[in-house]
Scaffold this active site. Structure first.
Site, PDB file in Angstrom:
ATOM      1  N   GLU A  98      -5.046  -4.812  10.525  1.00  0.00           N
ATOM      2  CA  GLU A  98      -4.004  -3.825  10.765  1.00  0.00           C
ATOM      3  C   GLU A  98      -4.259  -3.112  12.090  1.00  0.00           C
ATOM      4  O   GLU A  98      -5.088  -2.191  12.148  1.00  0.00           O
ATOM      5  CB  GLU A  98      -3.985  -2.780   9.642  1.00  0.00           C
ATOM      6  CG  GLU A  98      -3.685  -3.351   8.280  1.00  0.00           C
ATOM      7  CD  GLU A  98      -3.097  -2.306   7.336  1.00  0.00           C
ATOM      8  OE1 GLU A  98      -2.089  -2.600   6.711  1.00  0.00           O
ATOM      9  OE2 GLU A  98      -3.635  -1.183   7.257  1.00  0.00           O
ATOM     10  N   HIS A 146      -9.227   1.278   4.829  1.00  0.00           N
ATOM     11  CA  HIS A 146      -7.967   1.415   5.561  1.00  0.00           C
ATOM     12  C   HIS A 146      -8.174   2.335   6.763  1.00  0.00           C
ATOM     13  O   HIS A 146      -8.972   3.284   6.704  1.00  0.00           O
ATOM     14  CB  HIS A 146      -6.891   1.981   4.621  1.00  0.00           C
ATOM     15  CG  HIS A 146      -5.526   1.908   5.233  1.00  0.00           C
ATOM     16  ND1 HIS A 146      -5.062   2.848   6.120  1.00  0.00           N
ATOM     17  CD2 HIS A 146      -4.543   0.981   5.103  1.00  0.00           C
ATOM     18  CE1 HIS A 146      -3.843   2.509   6.502  1.00  0.00           C
ATOM     19  NE2 HIS A 146      -3.496   1.377   5.908  1.00  0.00           N
ATOM     20  N   GLY A 174       3.229   2.217  10.751  1.00  0.00           N
ATOM     21  CA  GLY A 174       4.217   3.278  10.600  1.00  0.00           C
ATOM     22  C   GLY A 174       4.946   3.634  11.885  1.00  0.00           C
ATOM     23  O   GLY A 174       5.626   4.649  11.966  1.00  0.00           O
ATOM     24  N   ASN A 177       0.877  -1.167   0.000  1.00  0.00           N
ATOM     25  CA  ASN A 177       0.000   0.000   0.000  1.00  0.00           C
ATOM     26  C   ASN A 177       0.915   1.219   0.000  1.00  0.00           C
ATOM     27  O   ASN A 177       1.515   1.542   1.020  1.00  0.00           O
ATOM     28  CB  ASN A 177      -0.888  -0.027   1.260  1.00  0.00           C
ATOM     29  CG  ASN A 177      -1.678   1.255   1.425  1.00  0.00           C
ATOM     30  OD1 ASN A 177      -1.729   2.089   0.516  1.00  0.00           O
ATOM     31  ND2 ASN A 177      -2.291   1.430   2.587  1.00  0.00           N
ATOM     32  N   LYS A 206       0.239   4.275  -0.225  1.00  0.00           N
ATOM     33  CA  LYS A 206      -0.354   5.478   0.376  1.00  0.00           C
ATOM     34  C   LYS A 206      -0.092   6.688  -0.525  1.00  0.00           C
ATOM     35  O   LYS A 206      -0.041   6.543  -1.739  1.00  0.00           O
ATOM     36  CB  LYS A 206       0.172   5.658   1.801  1.00  0.00           C
ATOM     37  CG  LYS A 206      -0.006   4.376   2.636  1.00  0.00           C
ATOM     38  CD  LYS A 206       0.257   4.535   4.090  1.00  0.00           C
ATOM     39  CE  LYS A 206       0.020   3.211   4.802  1.00  0.00           C
ATOM     40  NZ  LYS A 206       0.234   3.284   6.235  1.00  0.00           N
TER      41      LYS A 206
HETATM   42  P1  13P Z   1       3.510   0.306   7.654  1.00  0.00           P
HETATM   43  O1  13P Z   1       3.980  -0.989   7.021  1.00  0.00           O
HETATM   44  O2  13P Z   1       4.269   1.499   7.172  1.00  0.00           O
HETATM   45  O3  13P Z   1       3.433   0.202   9.141  1.00  0.00           O
HETATM   46  O4  13P Z   1       1.999   0.557   7.131  1.00  0.00           O
HETATM   47  C1  13P Z   1       1.076  -0.481   7.217  1.00  0.00           C
HETATM   48  C2  13P Z   1      -0.144  -0.110   6.463  1.00  0.00           C
HETATM   49  O5  13P Z   1      -0.882   0.772   6.856  1.00  0.00           O
HETATM   50  C3  13P Z   1      -0.433  -0.830   5.221  1.00  0.00           C
HETATM   51  O6  13P Z   1      -1.714  -0.583   4.765  1.00  0.00           O
END
Ligand code: 13P
Length: 253
Positions: A168, A96, A174, A10, A12
């Site tokens: 998640e 998400h 993050g 992802n 983003k």
């Molecule tokens: P990270 O791998 O950066 O923690 O993000 C996870 C995420 O939100 C994937 O959709």
């Protein structure tokens, strides 16, 4: 039942078209021989169609990060499932936590979006998971139950089998704080139990459940070896060729 691992990046709000093509070009070269893992990349809307040309006919699937449930009309700024198909997508990430947190996504809108995606033959990657306050308040299972039962309300067994669910925990996104393999497995097993209650064992056993939250090449093996973890939804580590490929390789036995 053996479920094929699925690793999805992802991206983003990152990468110009040029950067996206460099990233996916690098990944494509290194995973050309991989057959035992489904690989998916999720660029921003503006890069989808260019990336789609590069992934077309390869072993890399293309995902959008959101969609709108209406097909067409006066909905300024929105993108429909048909248009995602037109751009070359096979997948779409729905619900998400960042969309739930910043863009008022609710179980009801997630439900409508899943319906729209399925109607066009897109595979929804449906995200669920608790935040830190909810985890610390021992609400994890209540929140996950709410997300799963209400986001996935009203679908047939056949429709359910076409989805991927990503667990998640928001506190692990993050932050560098991965849920331990045991913590993740516990919630994945709970989701599978819920799917069994909502439908039956064949649904519960066939749906692939991804874990997401600070997944990296050095923690994927421990996660993927858990009974109910079938892959990962990867944020930060999906933005570099080596770390994303390292995660894919970590799923190969
Ligand atoms: P990270 O791998 O950066 O923690 O993000 C996870 C995420 O939100 C994937 O959709």
């Amino acid at each position: 039942m053996a479920r094929k691992p699925i690793i999805a990046g992802n991206w983003k709000l990152n990468k110009t078209i040029k950067e996206a093509l460099e990233l996916v070009g690098g990944i494509k070269e290194k995973v050309a021989d991989v057959k035992d893992v489904d690989i998916v990349v999720g660029p921003v809307f503006t890069a989808l169609s260019e990336v789609g040309k590069l992934t077309s006919g390869s072993n890399i699937g293309l995902s959008a990060q959101n969609l709108y449930w209406e097909e067409a009309g006066a909905f300024t700024g929105e993108v429909s499932a048909t248009l995602l198909k037109d751009a070359g997508c096979q997948y779409v990430i729905i619900g998400h936590s960042e969309r739930r947190q910043y863009f008022n996504e609710t179980n009801e809108t997630v439900n409508k979006k899943i319906k729209a995606a399925l109607a066009q033959g897109l595979t929804p990657i449906v995200c669920v998971g608790e935040n830190l306050e909810e985890r610390e308040g021992e609400k994890t299972f209540d929140v996950v139950r709410d997300h799963v039962t209400n986001s996935l309300k009203g679908f047939s067994a056949d429709e359910m089998k076409k989805m991927v669910i990503a667990y998640e925990p928001v506190w692990a996104i993050g932050t560098g704080k991965t849920a331990t393999p045991d913590q993740a497995q516990e919630v994945h097993a709970f989701i599978r139990k819920l799917l069994n209650e909502m439908h039956d064992e064949s649904v519960a056993e066939s749906i692939r459940l991804q874990y997401g939250g600070s997944v990296k090449p050095d923690n994927i093996k421990d996660l993927i070896s858990q009974k109910d973890i079938d892959g990962a939804l990867v944020g930060g580590a999906g933005l570099k060729v080596d770390s994303f490929v390292g995660i894919i390789q970590g799923c190969l036995s």
